[in-house]
Motif scaffolding. Structure first.
Motif, mmCIF file in Angstrom:
data_model
loop_
_atom_site.group_PDB
_atom_site.id
_atom_site.type_symbol
_atom_site.label_atom_id
_atom_site.label_comp_id
_atom_site.label_asym_id
_atom_site.label_seq_id
_atom_site.Cartn_x
_atom_site.Cartn_y
_atom_site.Cartn_z
ATOM 1 N N ASP A 149 68.429 -2.534 37.593
ATOM 2 C CA ASP A 149 68.860 -1.677 36.486
ATOM 3 C C ASP A 149 69.819 -0.621 36.998
ATOM 4 N N ASP A 150 70.792 -0.227 36.166
ATOM 5 C CA ASP A 150 71.756 0.801 36.559
ATOM 6 C C ASP A 150 71.231 2.213 36.374
ATOM 7 N N ASP A 151 70.060 2.348 35.785
ATOM 8 C CA ASP A 151 69.476 3.673 35.573
ATOM 9 C C ASP A 151 68.507 3.969 36.720
ATOM 10 N N PRO A 152 68.818 4.959 37.577
ATOM 11 C CA PRO A 152 67.924 5.240 38.705
ATOM 12 C C PRO A 152 66.531 5.685 38.271
ATOM 13 N N GLN A 153 66.410 6.284 37.095
ATOM 14 C CA GLN A 153 65.084 6.684 36.630
ATOM 15 C C GLN A 153 64.241 5.471 36.250
ATOM 16 N N THR A 154 64.877 4.413 35.794
ATOM 17 C CA THR A 154 64.149 3.173 35.522
ATOM 18 C C THR A 154 63.634 2.572 36.820
ATOM 19 N N VAL A 155 64.474 2.609 37.850
ATOM 20 C CA VAL A 155 64.055 2.134 39.170
ATOM 21 C C VAL A 155 62.883 2.975 39.679
ATOM 22 N N LEU A 156 62.988 4.283 39.531
ATOM 23 C CA LEU A 156 61.928 5.183 39.984
ATOM 24 C C LEU A 156 60.626 4.915 39.241
ATOM 25 N N ALA A 157 60.694 4.808 37.925
ATOM 26 C CA ALA A 157 59.492 4.566 37.127
ATOM 27 C C ALA A 157 58.832 3.249 37.531
ATOM 28 N N ALA A 158 59.651 2.216 37.792
ATOM 29 C CA ALA A 158 59.105 0.925 38.206
ATOM 30 C C ALA A 158 58.389 1.039 39.546
ATOM 31 N N ALA A 159 58.920 1.843 40.446
ATOM 32 C CA ALA A 159 58.280 2.028 41.755
ATOM 33 C C ALA A 159 56.896 2.642 41.602
ATOM 34 N N PHE A 160 56.769 3.617 40.710
ATOM 35 C CA PHE A 160 55.472 4.266 40.517
ATOM 36 C C PHE A 160 54.505 3.412 39.710
ATOM 37 N N GLU A 161 55.007 2.375 39.071
ATOM 38 C CA GLU A 161 54.131 1.440 38.360
ATOM 39 C C GLU A 161 53.651 0.309 39.267
ATOM 40 N N ASN A 162 54.158 0.287 40.508
ATOM 41 C CA ASN A 162 53.788 -0.742 41.479
ATOM 42 C C ASN A 162 52.742 -0.168 42.435
ATOM 43 N N PRO A 163 51.476 -0.586 42.327
ATOM 44 C CA PRO A 163 50.418 0.013 43.153
ATOM 45 C C PRO A 163 50.699 -0.060 44.651
ATOM 46 N N ALA A 164 51.326 -1.142 45.101
ATOM 47 C CA ALA A 164 51.603 -1.278 46.533
ATOM 48 C C ALA A 164 52.624 -0.239 46.992
ATOM 49 N N LEU A 165 53.647 0.023 46.170
ATOM 50 C CA LEU A 165 54.671 0.995 46.542
ATOM 51 C C LEU A 165 54.136 2.425 46.479
ATOM 52 N N VAL A 166 53.180 2.660 45.595
ATOM 53 C CA VAL A 166 52.539 3.975 45.545
ATOM 54 C C VAL A 166 51.642 4.163 46.764
ATOM 55 N N ALA A 167 50.873 3.134 47.086
ATOM 56 C CA ALA A 167 49.892 3.239 48.169
ATOM 57 C C ALA A 167 50.547 3.462 49.525
ATOM 58 N N ASP A 168 51.685 2.814 49.795
ATOM 59 C CA ASP A 168 52.316 2.965 51.116
ATOM 60 C C ASP A 168 53.336 4.097 51.175
ATOM 61 N N GLY A 169 53.447 4.863 50.072
ATOM 62 C CA GLY A 169 54.331 6.028 50.061
ATOM 63 C C GLY A 169 55.774 5.729 49.715
ATOM 64 N N THR A 170 56.108 4.460 49.478
ATOM 65 C CA THR A 170 57.498 4.118 49.153
ATOM 66 C C THR A 170 57.948 4.758 47.850
ATOM 67 N N ALA A 171 57.093 4.759 46.844
ATOM 68 C CA ALA A 171 57.461 5.335 45.550
ATOM 69 C C ALA A 171 57.821 6.809 45.697
ATOM 70 N N LEU A 172 57.025 7.535 46.453
ATOM 71 C CA LEU A 172 57.310 8.948 46.651
ATOM 72 C C LEU A 172 58.600 9.140 47.445
ATOM 73 N N ARG A 173 58.874 8.274 48.399
ATOM 74 C CA ARG A 173 60.131 8.370 49.151
ATOM 75 C C ARG A 173 61.329 8.087 48.246
ATOM 76 N N ILE A 174 61.166 7.178 47.308
ATOM 77 C CA ILE A 174 62.241 6.912 46.341
ATOM 78 C C ILE A 174 62.494 8.155 45.485
ATOM 79 N N GLU A 175 61.413 8.796 45.050
ATOM 80 C CA GLU A 175 61.571 10.021 44.252
ATOM 81 C C GLU A 175 62.301 11.092 45.047
ATOM 82 N N GLN A 176 61.965 11.254 46.297
ATOM 83 C CA GLN A 176 62.615 12.254 47.141
ATOM 84 C C GLN A 176 64.088 11.910 47.364
ATOM 85 N N ALA A 177 64.374 10.617 47.543
ATOM 86 C CA ALA A 177 65.761 10.196 47.716
ATOM 87 C C ALA A 177 66.561 10.435 46.445
#
Length: 228
Positions: A48-76
């Motif tokens: 998706d061209d919307d970075p907030q859509t990418v971010l929201a999808a990361a936080f909806e993925n339990p594996a990406l939340v658990a390993d800290g990737t989702a939070l790193r995406i938010e920080q980036a």
């Protein structure tokens, strides 16, 4: 709409759109692509061209939340937005509207899915931070999830920080998610649709009753004698 805005004791502003074009010099599609390139190791994030859509999808993925990737995406994304804020382009009449609202004693808050840091950087550069001090409410990760509109979290925080009741407040936003969040918080809503028919149609279909194509209309509702 004039009565609605004119009688409001507090105005809650979405940021990217009603205050400025945040991505005027850094297009969101490029940001979304960089986030996927850096953090999407298994192809699970949406193209998706919307970075907030990418971010929201990361936080909806339990594996990406658990390993800290989702939070790193938010920080980036926060870093990307802070850089974008340096080249953001002000929305017509926004600066004057903010100063007029502040001068007439109304409470002001920003309620946005962007980061608080990016908003404050932009406002400080335009000498507009003082009217919003303590009242910039961006997306928030609270340990239970990422709070972004249509979740009303940022509006509820704004109401608490300004001390103004929902029924005495109005929000100005440019997307159906803004309207949904305002409804959930019990706040009146004015839609901002400056770019032709698409935005206006989306807001109308979502149920917005009050839509303006320019903040000039809002400014005149606050100060009918304004020379604009």
């Amino acid at each position: 709409m004039h009565a609605l805005v004119g009688s409001a004791k507090s105005v809650l502003l979405d940021f990217d759109g009603p205050v400025c074009d945040l991505f005027h010099s850094r297009r969101p599609g490029g940001i979304a692509a960089r986030l996927r390139c850096a953090y999407d190791m298994d192809g699970s994030l949406p193209p998706d061209d919307d970075p907030q859509t990418v971010l929201a999808a990361a936080f909806e993925n339990p594996a990406l939340v658990a390993d800290g990737t989702a939070l790193r995406i938010e920080q980036a994304l926060t870093r990307e937005e802070m850089t974008a804020a340096e080249g953001a382009y002000p929305t017509g009449y926004a600066d004057r509207l903010i100063r007029t609202l502040h001068a007439t004693g109304r409470g002001l808050a920003v309620t946005t899915n962007n980061s608080r840091e990016a908003v404050e950087r932009y406002l400080a550069a335009r000498d507009l931070l003082k009217p919003f001090e303590g009242h910039v409410h961006g997306r928030l990760y609270d340990g239970d999830g990422l709070r972004m509109k249509p979740d009303p979290d940022c509006l509820l925080r704004a109401l608490a920080s300004t001390g103004v009741a929902a029924q005495d407040s109005v929000m100005i936003g440019d997307a159906p998610r803004d309207l949904a969040a305002a409804r959930a918080a019990g706040v009146a809503f004015v839609g901002y649709a400056p770019h032709g028919k698409r935005k206006e149609r989306e807001l109308r279909e979502a149920g917005a009753a009050h839509i303006v194509s320019s903040l000039r209309e809002v400014l005149l509702a606050v100060d009918p004698c304004a020379h604009v």
